[in-house]
Design a protein around this motif. Structure first.
Motif, PDB file in Angstrom:
ATOM      1  N   HIS A  26       0.629  -1.253  -0.007  1.00 48.61           N
ATOM      2  CA  HIS A  26       0.176  -0.287  -0.249  1.00 48.61           C
ATOM      3  C   HIS A  26       0.771   1.431   0.370  1.00 48.61           C
ATOM      4  O   HIS A  26       0.337   2.256  -0.659  1.00 48.61           O
ATOM      5  CB  HIS A  26      -1.199  -0.338   1.019  1.00 48.61           C
ATOM      6  N   LEU A  27       1.647   1.392   0.875  1.00 42.24           N
ATOM      7  CA  LEU A  27       2.295   2.759   0.562  1.00 42.24           C
ATOM      8  C   LEU A  27       3.373   2.801  -0.363  1.00 42.24           C
ATOM      9  O   LEU A  27       3.638   3.908  -0.967  1.00 42.24           O
ATOM     10  CB  LEU A  27       3.973   1.840   2.335  1.00 42.24           C
ATOM     11  N   GLU A  28       4.369   1.850  -1.109  1.00 42.11           N
ATOM     12  CA  GLU A  28       4.669   1.452  -2.233  1.00 42.11           C
ATOM     13  C   GLU A  28       4.090   1.795  -2.766  1.00 42.11           C
ATOM     14  O   GLU A  28       4.171   2.485  -4.715  1.00 42.11           O
ATOM     15  CB  GLU A  28       4.997  -0.120  -2.700  1.00 42.11           C
ATOM     16  N   ASP A  29       2.771   1.108  -3.640  1.00 44.90           N
ATOM     17  CA  ASP A  29       1.669   1.467  -4.632  1.00 44.90           C
ATOM     18  C   ASP A  29       0.589   2.346  -5.293  1.00 44.90           C
ATOM     19  O   ASP A  29       0.028   3.386  -5.587  1.00 44.90           O
ATOM     20  CB  ASP A  29       1.133   0.411  -4.568  1.00 44.90           C
ATOM     21  N   VAL A  30       0.008   2.784  -3.684  1.00 47.64           N
ATOM     22  CA  VAL A  30      -1.124   4.085  -3.445  1.00 47.64           C
ATOM     23  C   VAL A  30       0.038   5.498  -2.315  1.00 47.64           C
ATOM     24  O   VAL A  30       0.159   6.703  -2.829  1.00 47.64           O
ATOM     25  CB  VAL A  30      -1.814   3.855  -2.659  1.00 47.64           C
ATOM     26  N   ILE A  31       0.210   5.045  -1.338  1.00 51.10           N
ATOM     27  CA  ILE A  31       0.467   6.311  -0.211  1.00 51.10           C
ATOM     28  C   ILE A  31       1.285   7.076  -0.273  1.00 51.10           C
ATOM     29  O   ILE A  31       1.595   8.528  -1.114  1.00 51.10           O
ATOM     30  CB  ILE A  31      -0.133   5.863   0.917  1.00 51.10           C
TER      31      ILE A  31
END
Ligand SMILES: Nc1ncnc2c1ncn2[C@@H]1O[C@H](COP(=O)(O)OP(=O)(O)OP(=O)(O)O)[C@@H](O)[C@H]1O
Ligand SMILES: [Mg+2]
Length: 207
Positions: free
Chosen positions: A76-81
């Motif tokens: 989630h951090l790598e792809d979105v946040i």
């Protein structure tokens, strides 16, 4: 304004989903770019892990459960946040790492120090700019979730579990008041809405 990472947390039924709409309106009224996401989830991998984690038929021990939460979070951090923040887009997440401290830590009994090790490895020091902690007494939470839908794997836990979860949330907020705003969500929806709007204006825009 530098793009901000805002998280919404609290026990089940506290009103996170309800108040995401309030936050959406606040950003839209000011024409500020924003994306909305959730944990566990937010990516294909994260949503697949969410299915597993929330399914009452899943058997997962407390360490396995904690690792799956952080696996979803890393993607989630790598792809979105992180990419959205880098592009100047604010990010609002329905739950984040506070939930792991509350549920896997307080609820299940994983050591805080162990969760902190994973938090450091996965987040490399990254933290939300603002966390809105929606707080309701346990009875209110239970009444709201039983009225609204079928219970997931966490919602099937006993009352003591949720008492521990709520306690950890409140302790974390009390220990770092600069990051958190604790919102008493056991009030009329319009009152909660007005307070959230005031918190966003004060904390994000200094108004
Ligand atoms: N201030 C409020 N007063 C009365 N009912 C409320 C209030 N806020 C939310 N509710 C109701 O409580 C129920 C649960 O709210 P909501 O789904 O927003 O909680 P949640 O925190 O997202 O729960 P979960 O963690 O399970 O996703 C819904 O039926 C919602 O309409
Ligand atoms: Mg919700």
């Amino acid at each position: 304004m530098k793009a901000k990472f805002i998280t919404l947390d609290g026990i089940d039924g506290a009103g996170k989903s309800t108040n995401l709409a309030v936050i959406r309106e606040w950003f839209e009224a000011r024409a500020l770019p924003v994306v909305f996401t959730r944990e566990p989830g937010g990516t294909a991998l994260g949503e697949a892990l969410r299915e597993i984690l929330l399914n009452p038929a899943t058997h997962a021990g407390l360490r396995a459960e904690t690792l799956l939460m952080f696996a979803a979070r890393r993607q989630h951090l790598e792809d979105v946040i992180l990419p959205n923040l880098a592009n100047g887009v604010n990010v609002v997440s329905d739950r984040f790492t506070d939930a792991t401290f509350a549920y896997q830590g307080g609820g299940r009994g994983v050591e805080t120090a162990d969760i902190e090790i994973l938090e450091n490895w996965v987040q490399q020091g990254f933290q939300p700019d603002l966390t809105l902690l929606l707080d309701v007494p346990l009875e209110v939470s239970l009444a709201r979730i039983s009225a609204s839908r079928e219970k997931d794997r966490f919602e099937q836990e006993e009352a003591d579990f949720f008492t521990r979860v709520r306690t950890v949330y409140l302790q974390r907020a009390a220990a770092a008041p600069a990051r958190y705003a604790v919102i008493d969500s056991n009030r009329d929806k319009a009152v909660v809405k007005a307070e959230i709007e005031a918190v966003l204006s004060a904390r994000l825009l200094g108004e």
